[in-house]
Design a protein around this motif. Structure first.
Motif, PDB file in Angstrom:
ATOM      1  N   UNK A  68     -17.069   8.275  -5.751  1.00 14.17           N
ATOM      2  CA  UNK A  68     -15.993   8.681  -4.968  1.00 14.17           C
ATOM      3  C   UNK A  68     -14.958   7.819  -5.334  1.00 14.17           C
ATOM      4  N   UNK A  69     -13.651   8.451  -5.306  1.00 12.12           N
ATOM      5  CA  UNK A  69     -12.432   7.211  -5.360  1.00 12.12           C
ATOM      6  C   UNK A  69     -12.051   6.937  -4.003  1.00 12.12           C
ATOM      7  N   UNK A  70     -12.203   5.603  -3.812  1.00  6.76           N
ATOM      8  CA  UNK A  70     -11.465   5.249  -2.509  1.00  6.76           C
ATOM      9  C   UNK A  70     -10.411   4.795  -2.366  1.00  6.76           C
ATOM     10  N   UNK A  71      -9.788   5.687  -1.207  1.00  6.44           N
ATOM     11  CA  UNK A  71      -8.362   5.255  -0.747  1.00  6.44           C
ATOM     12  C   UNK A  71      -8.436   4.490   0.746  1.00  6.44           C
ATOM     13  N   UNK A  72      -8.256   3.295   0.763  1.00  2.09           N
ATOM     14  CA  UNK A  72      -8.078   2.704   2.167  1.00  2.09           C
ATOM     15  C   UNK A  72      -6.854   2.600   2.637  1.00  2.09           C
ATOM     16  N   UNK A  73      -6.842   2.532   3.959  1.00  3.71           N
ATOM     17  CA  UNK A  73      -5.279   2.502   4.610  1.00  3.71           C
ATOM     18  C   UNK A  73      -5.518   1.251   5.611  1.00  3.71           C
ATOM     19  N   UNK A  74      -4.735   0.189   5.837  1.00  8.37           N
ATOM     20  CA  UNK A  74      -4.941  -0.810   6.557  1.00  8.37           C
ATOM     21  C   UNK A  74      -3.515  -1.470   6.995  1.00  8.37           C
ATOM     22  N   UNK A  75      -3.290  -1.899   8.109  1.00  7.94           N
ATOM     23  CA  UNK A  75      -2.214  -2.669   8.649  1.00  7.94           C
ATOM     24  C   UNK A  75      -2.546  -4.049   8.511  1.00  7.94           C
ATOM     25  N   UNK A  76      -3.575  -4.380   8.315  1.00  5.47           N
ATOM     26  CA  UNK A  76      -3.937  -5.891   8.194  1.00  5.47           C
ATOM     27  C   UNK A  76      -4.288  -6.271   6.694  1.00  5.47           C
ATOM     28  N   UNK A  77      -4.020  -7.742   6.469  1.00  5.34           N
ATOM     29  CA  UNK A  77      -4.105  -8.195   5.050  1.00  5.34           C
ATOM     30  C   UNK A  77      -5.404  -7.909   4.680  1.00  5.34           C
ATOM     31  N   UNK A  78      -5.490  -7.177   3.660  1.00  4.74           N
ATOM     32  CA  UNK A  78      -7.127  -6.770   2.972  1.00  4.74           C
ATOM     33  C   UNK A  78      -7.718  -8.125   2.433  1.00  4.74           C
TER      34      UNK A  78
END
Length: 432
Positions: free
Chosen positions: A125-135
């Motif tokens: 898979x190609x991961x696309x993550x979304x976050x509002x916090x510092x990864x």
């Protein structure tokens, strides 16, 4: 019930996408990658409502590849493994890997993130993550090292205005209404750079009027409508930042009652406990500092406790730390000192290290004078001897200035004993 305006206006192509020109504008990095037709795993980091999910869906549409979505709030390790198995079956030779989009990836536990590693590494898979916090705080290092991080910014005023006018002109519902835009200050201000919030406000304001009447959009109208239904626009974005600001300023201002109140507001609003804990650690270093060095230890201990015990008991060590920080003496001398040091470095460039401070692991270095003349402090009375530690051009530069709380005064007096007038405050120099 029909779809909300924000969903109806969700763009489907990169050309319809508003904002983030540094990533998707002409010649920008993400646009180039998308147009090339192959992407590697990445994480989108930014505040709510700036287009993270939309951008992931646009990429999947453009690449014409299977697109799977998981929410970190509702998905477990089993859900991750199930999606990976589906992706294996849908993987075709030489085709782009299926995309796995994980919303709020910062809420994934370590075990959930570990379960992704193999599939990402092998290209299943190609991961696309979304976050509002510092990864860098929330994503495990092995996974983060396999992902590029792209930072999304709050939408600018011009972007929000373009979005609003596009909704009024092209949305199948709003375009049938008579709307006259006279003022936009309030709707832009309440949106706080959040596209979803702007569209929610616009829909609320327009729908509140009679279907046949002309809606004249003014600042007063927006403020009146929002007072009637504040939750329609407050989805945790602007209020999130306002309340954490009030919390930190209450600690800095030595008001434990206010600090507890704002913390309670965050807890009741569903704030991530790690976010609160991180802010306490920052406040301990920035605002209490050397006036009470134990504050940083206690704040860090509260962070560890919350990570171990979670909610609801985690509120107790957080409250303990907040009260302790608010009631502690305050000093920002270390904070000001490092900022002054950074400013000095930027202004003076790469000053050479004095020869006596350099190591001499080889004979050539010793012959060149490396380490020659260095005095080992522990060989002298009081474990101190006067010598130069700053670069030659900055010998008499002062960066740290004590602020004379009881704890910090001891440090200041120690420096006076060691260095004498070099560390004496200006006011003391004048008295002499």
């Amino acid at each position: 019930m029909g779809k909300p305006l924000a969903e109806r206006m969700r763009p489907t192509t990169i050309d319809e996408y508003i904002g983030q020109r540094h990533l998707v504008g002409e010649g920008a990095v993400l646009r180039k990658i998308i147009e090339a037709g192959r992407i590697s795993s990445f994480i989108l980091w930014g505040p709510p409502g700036v287009g993270k999910t939309t951008l992931a869906q646009i990429i999947a549409n453009k690449l014409d590849t299977p697109f799977y979505t998981l929410s970190a709030v509702t998905s477990g390790v089993k859900d991750v493994r199930d999606v990976i198995e589906k992706a294996k079956k849908n993987r075709f030779f030489n085709a782009a890997s299926p995309i796995l989009f994980i919303d709020e990836i910062h809420r994934f536990s370590k075990s959930q993130q570990d379960s992704l590693l193999g599939a990402v590494e092998k290209g299943i898979v190609t991961l696309i993550g979304a976050t509002t916090e510092n990864p860098s705080f929330e994503v495990i290092r092995p996974l983060l090292s396999r992902c590029q991080v792209y930072v999304l910014k709050p939408l600018e005023k011009e972007d929000l205005l373009l979005l609003m006018h596009r909704a009024l002109e092209k949305d199948p519902v709003l375009s049938k209404r008579k709307v006259v835009v006279e003022q936009t200050g309030a709707i832009i201000r309440y949106s706080g750079g959040d596209a979803r919030k702007l569209l929610n406000i616009l829909e609320l304001v327009v729908d509140a009027g009679d279907q046949e009447d002309t809606v004249v959009l003014t600042d007063k109208l927006v403020e009146e409508r929002l007072q009637q239904n504040p939750l329609a626009y407050d989805k945790g974005g602007e209020m999130h930042y306002d309340i954490i600001s009030a919390f930190i300023k209450s600690i800095r201002g030595s008001d434990p009652d206010a600090a507890l109140y704002w913390m309670a507001r965050m807890i009741e609003g569903g704030e991530d406990p790690q976010f609160i804990a991180r802010r306490l650690v920052i406040s301990a270093a920035e605002d209490i500092g050397l006036a009470n060095p134990n504050a940083l230890l206690l704040a860090n201990a509260a962070f560890d406790a919350v990570m171990k015990i979670g909610w609801p008991e985690g509120r107790i060590p957080l409250a303990e730390a907040a009260v302790y920080l608010a009631t502690s003496p305050k000093s920002n001398s270390a904070y000001l000192g490092i900022d002054e040091a950074l400013r000095t470095v930027r202004e003076t460039g790469n000053q050479p290290v004095p020869l006596h401070l350099r190591n001499a692991p080889t004979q050539l270095m010793a012959d060149l004078g490396y380490s020659d003349g260095y005095r080992y402090a522990h060989d002298y009375p009081g474990h101190f001897v006067v010598q130069q530690f700053m670069p030659d051009n900055l010998q008499n530069t002062r960066l740290w200035h004590a602020q004379h709380s009881p704890s910090e005064e001891k440090l200041y007096q120690q420096m006076l004993r060691c260095w004498g007038d070099r560390f004496r405050d200006n006011e003391e120099q004048n008295r002499k």
